[in-house]
Design a protein around this motif. Structure first.
Motif, PDB file in Angstrom:
ATOM      1  N   UNK A 268       6.016  -2.073 -19.416  1.00  0.00           N
ATOM      2  CA  UNK A 268       7.300  -2.389 -18.780  1.00  0.00           C
ATOM      3  C   UNK A 268       7.035  -2.993 -17.408  1.00  0.00           C
ATOM      4  N   UNK A 269       7.976  -3.819 -16.932  1.00  0.00           N
ATOM      5  CA  UNK A 269       7.882  -4.332 -15.558  1.00  0.00           C
ATOM      6  C   UNK A 269       7.859  -3.182 -14.560  1.00  0.00           C
ATOM      7  N   UNK A 270       8.533  -2.099 -14.889  1.00  0.00           N
ATOM      8  CA  UNK A 270       8.576  -0.925 -14.012  1.00  0.00           C
ATOM      9  C   UNK A 270       7.169  -0.447 -13.664  1.00  0.00           C
ATOM     10  N   UNK A 271       6.251  -0.528 -14.628  1.00  0.00           N
ATOM     11  CA  UNK A 271       4.876  -0.059 -14.396  1.00  0.00           C
ATOM     12  C   UNK A 271       4.270  -0.714 -13.159  1.00  0.00           C
ATOM     13  N   UNK A 272       4.485  -2.023 -12.993  1.00  0.00           N
ATOM     14  CA  UNK A 272       3.848  -2.756 -11.904  1.00  0.00           C
ATOM     15  C   UNK A 272       4.478  -2.411 -10.555  1.00  0.00           C
ATOM     16  N   UNK A 273       5.806  -2.348 -10.501  1.00  0.00           N
ATOM     17  CA  UNK A 273       6.462  -1.986  -9.244  1.00  0.00           C
ATOM     18  C   UNK A 273       6.103  -0.554  -8.842  1.00  0.00           C
ATOM     19  N   UNK A 274       6.000   0.314  -9.843  1.00  0.00           N
ATOM     20  CA  UNK A 274       5.644   1.713  -9.539  1.00  0.00           C
ATOM     21  C   UNK A 274       4.208   1.795  -9.015  1.00  0.00           C
ATOM     22  N   UNK A 275       3.296   1.047  -9.627  1.00  0.00           N
ATOM     23  CA  UNK A 275       1.913   1.023  -9.122  1.00  0.00           C
ATOM     24  C   UNK A 275       1.865   0.537  -7.676  1.00  0.00           C
ATOM     25  N   UNK A 276       2.651  -0.480  -7.366  1.00  0.00           N
ATOM     26  CA  UNK A 276       2.647  -1.018  -6.006  1.00  0.00           C
ATOM     27  C   UNK A 276       3.025   0.046  -4.984  1.00  0.00           C
ATOM     28  N   UNK A 277       3.980   0.904  -5.341  1.00  0.00           N
ATOM     29  CA  UNK A 277       4.366   1.980  -4.424  1.00  0.00           C
ATOM     30  C   UNK A 277       3.310   3.072  -4.369  1.00  0.00           C
ATOM     31  N   UNK A 278       2.719   3.362  -5.527  1.00  0.00           N
ATOM     32  CA  UNK A 278       1.776   4.484  -5.593  1.00  0.00           C
ATOM     33  C   UNK A 278       0.468   4.171  -4.874  1.00  0.00           C
ATOM     34  N   UNK A 279       0.011   2.928  -4.948  1.00  0.00           N
ATOM     35  CA  UNK A 279      -1.328   2.594  -4.472  1.00  0.00           C
ATOM     36  C   UNK A 279      -1.373   1.943  -3.082  1.00  0.00           C
ATOM     37  N   UNK A 280      -0.283   1.322  -2.634  1.00  0.00           N
ATOM     38  CA  UNK A 280      -0.381   0.458  -1.449  1.00  0.00           C
ATOM     39  C   UNK A 280       0.533   0.913  -0.319  1.00  0.00           C
ATOM     40  N   UNK A 281      -0.045   1.244   0.840  1.00  0.00           N
ATOM     41  CA  UNK A 281       0.779   1.545   2.017  1.00  0.00           C
ATOM     42  C   UNK A 281       1.561   0.306   2.439  1.00  0.00           C
ATOM     43  N   UNK A 282       2.694   0.542   3.088  1.00  0.00           N
ATOM     44  CA  UNK A 282       3.522  -0.570   3.549  1.00  0.00           C
ATOM     45  C   UNK A 282       2.823  -1.335   4.667  1.00  0.00           C
ATOM     46  N   UNK A 283       2.890  -2.653   4.595  1.00  0.00           N
ATOM     47  CA  UNK A 283       2.410  -3.488   5.700  1.00  0.00           C
ATOM     48  C   UNK A 283       3.547  -3.876   6.633  1.00  0.00           C
ATOM     49  N   UNK A 284       4.737  -4.067   6.064  1.00  0.00           N
ATOM     50  CA  UNK A 284       5.890  -4.508   6.852  1.00  0.00           C
ATOM     51  C   UNK A 284       7.050  -3.543   6.599  1.00  0.00           C
TER      52      UNK A 284
END
Length: 505
Positions: A268-284
């Motif tokens: 699902x597309x959800x998988x990718x957005x969820x990974x982005x939150x789980x693995x990457x601290x915010x830059x902006x």
């Protein structure tokens, strides 16, 4: 990123607030998917090309602000450094003679921009990495005068906490350091967008991941950086290293880089957005006033601004995109694999091959990603970046025996993938004249084992053999590339080497 970002300082509460808002956005996305609120299929595609500004001597020109003023079109915008521009082509419906129409629009737009650049003694060159770039060109003082680039640079530098290390071992080896993300500006790409329904998203994204190595093999166009001959497509390692927020200790722990191929097939597309939150601290960590869940409760459609902004700071080679048009949300797969150039014909041929191939592979009864490990797709991408048109790739074995086999990229494309791409374009409703013309370009590249990277390398070596110094050979190669690019002829037809000087008298 495309966001209106205002430079400023962030404190701890900003980051906590942003993380909370990201979670609400992700919940909002989950609800939108569950409620089937997304746009119906429209077969829409889009195209963006990053460009270089170059002087008559083949050297980069730091003039994008002045050139954009003269172009005065919203189709053109800044990119990371002052020698970069980007052109955006409006979305088109896949079908009919769309590729010829795209080619004509690009010819018109780029010819106009080139004329305007010419008023400032510059020209536009479509190429993966400009061969004449020097380390002194890629410093923070040459970043575009736009708040979001300054802020992004400051945040990535702060997250890393030390100099960026570039170490690319190819035909030759390059090792150097940078105090900013400016070397990333050397990477100029083509981005291919495809709007898809949520139900088709995973199949299209998986198909795009599976063929990323093939795209690079036939389309490589970035063999030089800082005077060194490196990989046939040097953008991916350069992009990863020049945006890498991880010091060596975090790399050793297996922390994922922000420029990332990925590590699994998705459902699902959800998988990718969820990974982005789980693995990457915010830059902006910039928060919007909208509460996405309140908007949904009121029957509206949230912009998910924080999710979109965060997604733009994770550099996947196939990126998920959430967008809205006329108040209706949609999803896109953004394919960021290809370098710019060499000619408009080549760019459109690469696009036709991609759109045909992902359509066919996404609809196969036994999809390629069920028959090939994800690790093989990642290894293919790496091999293609290193070796270009001469790469050997892993692909599922044909027939009932299963398993995978290693095969020349050109044989794989000619024997198996071009017929699939042809079937995919037919399924999109592309007319045979467009289909045959542009897939024929890919076939000829394979037959001649020639692409932008092989032409650049061969021409550079011919120039050196003729007695030119390394720097002079790179500049002469760049000037000749620009001349041939402007003819519009595909790169497999370009004569290798520099033209003979005209006889006197």
């Amino acid at each position: 990123m495309g966001e209106k970002v205002v430079a400023g300082q962030f404190d701890l509460s900003d980051r906590q607030r942003y993380r909370d808002k990201l979670r609400r956005c992700l919940t909002g996305l989950e609800r939108l998917l569950a409620e089937q609120r997304f746009d119906r299929p429209k077969n829409l595609m889009g195209l963006e090309i990053e460009l270089n500004l170059v002087g008559a001597d083949g050297m980069p020109k730091m003039l994008n602000g002045e050139v954009l003023e003269r172009i005065a079109s919203r189709d053109f915008q800044t990119e990371l450094a002052m020698f970069n521009l980007e052109v955006n082509i409006a979305p088109h419906r896949l079908g009919g003679r769309v590729f010829d129409r795209l080619a004509e629009e690009l010819r018109t737009s780029l010819a106009y921009a080139d004329r305007k650049a010419g008023e400032l003694d510059a020209g536009i060159v479509m190429i993966g990495i400009l061969p004449t770039l020097d380390r002194d060109d890629l410093v923070s003082s040459n970043l575009s005068d736009v708040d979001r680039y300054t802020l992004l640079n400051d945040q990535i530098v702060a997250a890393r906490g030390e100099d960026f290390v570039l170490d690319i071992d190819g035909v030759e080896r390059l090792t150097c350091t940078s105090k900013s993300i400016a070397p990333e500006a050397a990477c100029t790409s083509v981005q291919l967008h495809l709007q898809v329904t949520p139900g088709r998203f995973a199949d299209v994204w998986n198909a795009a991941q599976a063929v990323a190595g093939v795209q690079i093999a036939v389309g490589a166009n970035s063999p030089f950086l800082f005077g060194r001959e490196l990989w046939r497509e040097s953008r991916p390692p350069l992009f990863q290293q020049s945006t890498d927020t991880r010091p060596p200790e975090l790399q050793a722990q297996g922390v994922r880089p922000r420029t990332w191929f990925g590590e699994r097939w998705i459902s699902s597309a959800y998988d990718l957005f969820e990974e982005n939150l789980r693995y990457y601290p915010a830059l902006l960590p910039i928060c919007d006033d909208e509460d996405p869940l309140e908007v949904l409760d009121g029957g509206g459609v949230p912009s998910l601004a924080e999710l979109v902004l965060h997604n733009g700071t994770v550099y996947r080679w196939n990126r998920p995109v959430y967008g809205m048009a006329d108040g209706v949300p949609h999803l896109r797969v953004e394919n960021r694999v290809l370098p710019a150039g060499p000619s408009i014909t080549d760019v459109i041929a690469n696009a036709a091959f991609y759109y045909g191939l992902v359509r066919a592979l996404a609809e196969e009864p036994r999809p390629v990603w069920t028959r090939m490990p994800f690790e093989a797709a990642a290894a293919n991408f790496d091999a293609a970046c290193r070796h270009g048109i001469d790469a050997r790739l892993t692909w599922p074995r044909r027939g009932r025996y299963g398993g995978t086999v290693e095969v020349d990229a050109v044989s794989l494309v000619r024997d198996e993938l071009l017929p699939l791409a042809e079937a995919g374009l037919a399924a999109w409703g592309i007319e045979s004249a467009d289909r045959d013309l542009y897939l024929g370009v890919i076939e000829e590249r394979c037959r001649r084992r020639a692409n932008g990277a092989s032409w650049q390398a061969a021409t550079f070596h011919r120039a050196q053999e003729a007695g030119l110094s390394r720097d002079a050979a790179l500049a002469a190669t760049t000037r000749r590339y620009g001349e041939l690019m402007r003819t519009g002829e595909p790169v497999h037809t370009w004569p290798v080497g520099l033209p003979e000087p005209a006889p006197l008298g």
